[in-house]
Design an enzyme around this catalytic site. Structure first.
Site, mmCIF file in Angstrom:
data_model
loop_
_atom_site.group_PDB
_atom_site.id
_atom_site.type_symbol
_atom_site.label_atom_id
_atom_site.label_comp_id
_atom_site.label_asym_id
_atom_site.label_seq_id
_atom_site.Cartn_x
_atom_site.Cartn_y
_atom_site.Cartn_z
ATOM 1 N N HIS A 110 -9.984 1.478 -3.215
ATOM 2 C CA HIS A 110 -10.222 1.302 -1.773
ATOM 3 C C HIS A 110 -9.364 2.281 -0.970
ATOM 4 C CE1 HIS A 110 -11.230 -1.278 1.793
ATOM 5 N NE2 HIS A 110 -10.118 -0.716 2.244
ATOM 6 N N GLU A 111 -8.079 2.368 -1.310
ATOM 7 C CA GLU A 111 -7.182 3.255 -0.560
ATOM 8 C C GLU A 111 -7.499 4.724 -0.824
ATOM 9 O OE1 GLU A 111 -5.732 1.787 1.658
ATOM 10 O OE2 GLU A 111 -5.799 -0.251 0.875
ATOM 11 N N HIS B 40 -10.211 5.965 1.388
ATOM 12 C CA HIS B 40 -9.806 6.269 2.767
ATOM 13 C C HIS B 40 -9.419 7.737 2.950
ATOM 14 C CE1 HIS B 40 -10.208 2.550 4.840
ATOM 15 N NE2 HIS B 40 -9.341 1.878 4.104
ATOM 16 N N GLU C 122 -13.338 1.106 7.192
ATOM 17 C CA GLU C 122 -13.189 -0.006 6.260
ATOM 18 C C GLU C 122 -14.487 -0.369 5.542
ATOM 19 O OE1 GLU C 122 -10.470 -0.731 5.357
ATOM 20 O OE2 GLU C 122 -9.102 -0.237 6.991
#
Length: 791
Positions: free
Chosen positions: A472-473, A476, A495
């Site tokens: 997930h990070e 980003h 997000e």
């Protein structure tokens, strides 16, 4: 210019007048003082004025004109003077006396009321004539407005850049300071190293005149007598300031080993309590920072270089970082603590070759496509960087977590980085540091340029929670950093994409999974998110469930460039996941409609087109639909997607229809069968000991989460059943997601034997408490007090 807001319900103001003047580069020179819990020093800002920076990446800029009077809504005539109590404390448990305090700057001698203005403040610099229009005042002075909060500003002065030796090479008129800065900020990308060097030299040049300034709750206002326009205003200024111990941009705390540390924790007010800056996302800038701290500390920062400490004198070290890719000031991140680096036990030559760093200085800029962003040393134009699957990375943590990082986190980073590259292509950033932050970190993770924070909660149980959160990070880096939202109310653009991509990256990182297993796991995660979204819609205000709350005014700013972030100060917003979940389901819906191959092929093209730029929702949707033949659009349109998904509260109708029509996946059906078994076990009367008849299946972590959520719907569960449940699945040893649901069961049914699990969860998994907050979490806090014998 003070704003009186109710922090329980109001919006967050972005005060900077970015339409008149833009910061192009920051040079920070700071000292970290753990004894007094302040960061002090100077920041030098280099500006660009004029119209050339107003060009936006969005194709819809002209569709929505700005509103001229918006800035006037939240500015008042009187300066704000807020008394500040002395909150500086020294804890012997944290061992402050063990650390040398070094590199002190100018002391604050202005008194205890927290106001540090020069004598001109009393004469009314914040009078009504500066209230709204901060641009060209005719006979009045130009007023620079910076976002600023919880800072003590000691001095503001113009920097005499003309005094720097060799600076004459940038202009034919070496005495014209503003012209020198204009030439410096306009240097081409291939001269980035020279540009950084001269930024640093200019930042150390002497001052050439103090500037008038005033501070209110949300801003710092600066003017120079006689400078009537942004063009006339000094293009290089130095601000000497200190943070305050109670400042909301950084957290002073202890790490898991009991050592003091400080870090930026993703505050709702971003970095304005760390340094005066321009907060609006359009103010994309570069920066470099020198930070001094005691030699026992490690300074990590969002920077392109893997900084090493420079010994200044006994007990004191200096760290220097820089970035050459312009980004909003809100993405600046710092963490100072007694971190230890975790390294792999064996590092092969093949790994070193794969992870070789390509700095802008070494880069072979053979263009692989034309970029649409402002000029900077771009990795997408570096033929070598485009093929780099795994970028160099380091892992830092408190010493007590080194073993857990080595066992759980470190082996996951290479496959997750490689998986991300296989889906989206070129890594936007040249390297990555990962830090396990203190237990009070309010989330599971946070991504910044070159630096990712992870909660210690990701290190427990099996590797799934750590792997998915890491993915997930990493996502980003593309969505949220390299491509940012022009209007911060459109959080789903960051997000939603990261949530959707974490499943895709994680599936590819688990190379042993067959395609049908991958599909099953993703359907199970969709089932869990569907349940979570339903719960969120039931328990949150309707106006906070909208992904595009400003609708046709999205992206609007006032004539000065100021704006507000809707719900930015609402404390409930911290606990909400609607932008994650509805954004995820929208992208999943689009990928299903188009087919994965078509969708992800488009996504790579979109990334290549828009990296280094700011976007609105319509930029993504228009490009997506334009890339699909009309006969395959299946009645999709930007207007329909706005109506059904982005501009309404509640569950989107297309999603509601899809979930009602869809069949339960195999993994979810297996869980349903196990739930039925446990219901039967719970209903059995207590009799003499006899052989158990129910055969219980082994479940994956996500299946355990779903199982426990189903069991939470049971009105009663007896202690005997709960004890068997805990022993069957070893619940206290599972990952934090599973333990979160287990603690809810414990609370609901008052299973006192497991109160110790609840207390441990609240102490060690605070990030998950905040990230997945529910009413039962607060019940658990009260329960934890009772379990310790409190009231």
């Amino acid at each position: 210019m003070d704003i009186k807001l109710d922090p329980s319900r109001d919006d967050l103001p972005l005060m900077a007048n970015t339409s008149h003047i833009l910061v192009k580069h920051y040079v920070l020179d700071l000292d970290v003082d753990f004894e007094s819990q302040i960061i002090e020093g100077t920041i030098v800002l280099f500006f660009e004025s004029g119209n050339k920076f107003k060009k936006q990446s969005s194709s819809t800029e002209e569709t929505y004109p700005s509103e001229s009077n918006e800035a006037c809504k939240f500015r008042t005539a009187e300066p704000c003077h807020i008394p500040v109590t002395n909150t500086r404390t020294v804890s012997s448990k944290m061992g402050y006396n063990d650390f040398v305090i070094c590199g002190k700057g100018e002391k604050d001698t202005s008194g205890k009321d927290g106001n540090h203005d020069n004598q001109e403040q009393a004469s009314g610099i914040s009078s009504s004539k500066y209230c709204c229009d901060t641009g060209n005042h005719g006979s009045e002075d130009f007023l620079l407005v910076l976002d600023c909060c919880d800072l003590s500003v000691l001095k503001v002065e113009e920097v005499d850049v003309a005094a720097v030796p060799g600076i004459e090479k940038f202009t034919r008129s070496p005495k014209l300071r503003n012209q020198i800065v204009r030439e410096l900020v306009a240097l081409p990308a291939d001269r980035w190293r020279e540009q950084l060097d001269y930024y640093a030299r200019c930042s150390q040049a002497p001052g050439c005149g103090e500037l008038l300034f005033d501070i209110d709750t949300w801003s710092l206002q600066i003017r120079k007598t006689g400078a009537q326009t942004a063009t006339d205003f000094p293009h290089a200024i130095r601000i000497r300031y200190t943070t305050k111990p109670q400042g909301r941009s950084v957290t002073w705390t202890s790490d898991q080993s009991g050592r003091p540390c400080v870090y930026t924790m993703g505050s709702p007010i971003n970095n304005r309590a760390l340094f005066p800056c321009q907060e609006p996302p359009v103010a994309m800038s570069t920066w470099q920072a020198t930070v001094r701290a005691a030699a026992s500390f490690v300074v990590l920062m969002s920077g392109e270089n893997s900084a090493k400490p420079t010994q200044l004198r006994e007990g004191c070290s200096s760290w220097h970082y820089y970035v050459t890719m312009p980004m909003p000031a809100s993405t600046f991140t710092i963490a100072v603590g007694s971190w230890t680096e975790t390294k792999p036990e064996i590092c092969s030559s093949n790994d070193l070759a794969t992870e070789r760093s390509f700095s802008p200085f070494e880069a072979d800029f053979r263009y692989v496509g034309v970029c649409g962003h402002m000029e900077y040393p771009c990795r997408f134009q570096n033929a070598s960087a485009t093929t780099q699957e795994i970028i160099p990375h380091r892992v830092f943590a408190p010493v007590c977590l080194k073993g857990a990082c080595q066992e759980t986190l470190l082996p996951l980073i290479p496959p997750c980085l490689s998986a991300a590259h296989s889906v989206l292509g070129t890594h936007p950033f040249s390297r990555l540091d990962v830090l396990i932050v203190p237990a009070n970190f309010p989330s599971l993770g946070m991504a910044s340029p070159h630096l990712v924070f992870l909660s210690q909660s990701t290190l427990t149980g099996m590797s799934q929670l750590c792997g998915t959160r890491l993915c997930h990070e990493i996502a980003h880096a593309w969505f949220g950093l390299a491509i940012g939202a022009r209007d911060w109310t459109e959080e789903w653009l960051s997000e939603g994409f990261a949530t959707h991509l974490e499943d895709v990256f994680w599936a590819k990182a688990q190379q042993q999974l067959a395609p049908d297993e991958t599909q099953e796991q993703q359907e199970l995660r969709a089932c869990l998110r569907w349940r979570r979204l339903q719960d969120e819609v039931r328990n949150s205000p309707e106006d906070m469930q909208v992904l595009r709350p400003n609708k046709e005014k999205t992206g609007h700013v006032s004539d000065s460039g100021s704006s507000v972030i809707k719900h930015g100060l609402n404390p409930e917003k911290v606990f909400m996941q609607v932008h994650y979940l509805k954004g995820y389901f929208l992208l999943r819906f689009l990928a299903k409609r188009l087919g994965d191959d078509t969708y992800f092929s488009f996504l790579r093209k979109f990334v290549h087109t828009f990296h280094g730029q700011l976007i609105l929702s319509q930029d993504f949707l228009q490009m997506l639909l334009e890339s699909i033949p009309e006969e395959r659009r299946l009645e999709l349109s930007v207007e329909n997607i706005f109506r059904d998904w982005l501009e309404t509260s509640g569950i989107p109708q297309p999603l509601q229809r899809e979930r009602l029509a869809g069949a339960e996946c195999g993994l979810a059906r297996q869980v349903s069968a196990e739930v039925a078994k446990w219901v039967r076990v719970n209903r059995r009367p207590r009799k003499r000991k006899r052989k158990e008849t129910e055969v219980l299946e082994k479940l994956l972590p996500d299946q355990l989460v779903l199982l426990l959520e189903h069991l939470l719907e049971q009105k009663t569960m007896n202690p005997r059943t709960l004890q068997r449940l805990e022993r069957t699945y070893h619940l206290s040893e599972q990952d934090a997601e599973v333990r979160h649901r287990w603690c809810e069961l414990v609370v609901k049914h008052k299973y006192t034997k497991a109160y110790r699990n609840v207390e441990r969860f609240l102490q060690e998994d605070q990030g998950l408490c905040n990230f997945q907050a529910s009413k039962s979490v607060w019940n658990k806090r009260r329960l934890c007090t009772r379990a310790r014998g409190g009231t």
